[in-house]
Design a protein around this motif. Sequence first.
Motif, mmCIF file in Angstrom:
data_model
loop_
_atom_site.group_PDB
_atom_site.id
_atom_site.type_symbol
_atom_site.label_atom_id
_atom_site.label_comp_id
_atom_site.label_asym_id
_atom_site.label_seq_id
_atom_site.Cartn_x
_atom_site.Cartn_y
_atom_site.Cartn_z
ATOM 1 N N LYS A 1 -43.938 32.613 -6.494
ATOM 2 C CA LYS A 1 -42.925 32.433 -7.548
ATOM 3 C C LYS A 1 -41.622 31.924 -6.931
ATOM 4 N N MET A 2 -41.255 32.457 -5.764
ATOM 5 C CA MET A 2 -40.053 31.998 -5.084
ATOM 6 C C MET A 2 -40.197 30.529 -4.667
ATOM 7 N N VAL A 3 -41.368 30.170 -4.134
ATOM 8 C CA VAL A 3 -41.606 28.768 -3.756
ATOM 9 C C VAL A 3 -41.511 27.878 -4.990
ATOM 10 N N ASN A 4 -42.082 28.307 -6.101
ATOM 11 C CA ASN A 4 -42.005 27.525 -7.339
ATOM 12 C C ASN A 4 -40.550 27.326 -7.775
ATOM 13 N N ASN A 5 -39.750 28.392 -7.674
ATOM 14 C CA ASN A 5 -38.335 28.277 -8.030
ATOM 15 C C ASN A 5 -37.630 27.267 -7.131
ATOM 16 N N SER B 1 -29.701 39.301 -11.702
ATOM 17 C CA SER B 1 -28.862 39.781 -10.592
ATOM 18 C C SER B 1 -29.252 39.128 -9.262
ATOM 19 N N GLN B 2 -30.445 38.545 -9.194
ATOM 20 C CA GLN B 2 -30.908 37.923 -7.955
ATOM 21 C C GLN B 2 -30.567 36.432 -7.881
ATOM 22 N N ARG C 1 -27.236 31.096 -2.807
ATOM 23 C CA ARG C 1 -26.851 31.109 -1.382
ATOM 24 C C ARG C 1 -27.987 30.590 -0.512
ATOM 25 N N LEU C 2 -29.205 30.959 -0.866
ATOM 26 C CA LEU C 2 -30.376 30.491 -0.126
ATOM 27 C C LEU C 2 -30.480 28.969 -0.214
ATOM 28 N N VAL C 3 -30.314 28.430 -1.401
ATOM 29 C CA VAL C 3 -30.402 26.986 -1.595
ATOM 30 C C VAL C 3 -29.370 26.272 -0.726
#
Length: 108
Positions: A59-63, A8-9, A15-17
Amino acid sequence: GKDIMRDSQKPILKRLVKCLRKFPQQMIRIIGHTDPLKPNYGEGSKYTNVMLGLKRAEKMVNNLTKLKFNPGRFIVVSRGAQMPVAIGKSNKELQKNRRVEIISKPSF
């Protein structure tokens, strides 16, 4: 605690990208949070929550780096349980505090 991204995220990540590609010079602060500590957990749990918040932010930085973003563009921070957005004892309320915030500013 977990550091997973739910399906769901993923639209939020898309959008962030899009925003990150539109403003390639901006530094991004990524802040990991956890749910508030219960009083009887003690000091070890404060450390555990800070480390879990850090894992979530990393984890977000890795993504994002998998999507070809420079990891040097990100500032990773953990607030642990210091900044809850919801107060309550139910899992639904506690879950609101298990989050990653992303802040983009021209300079910090």
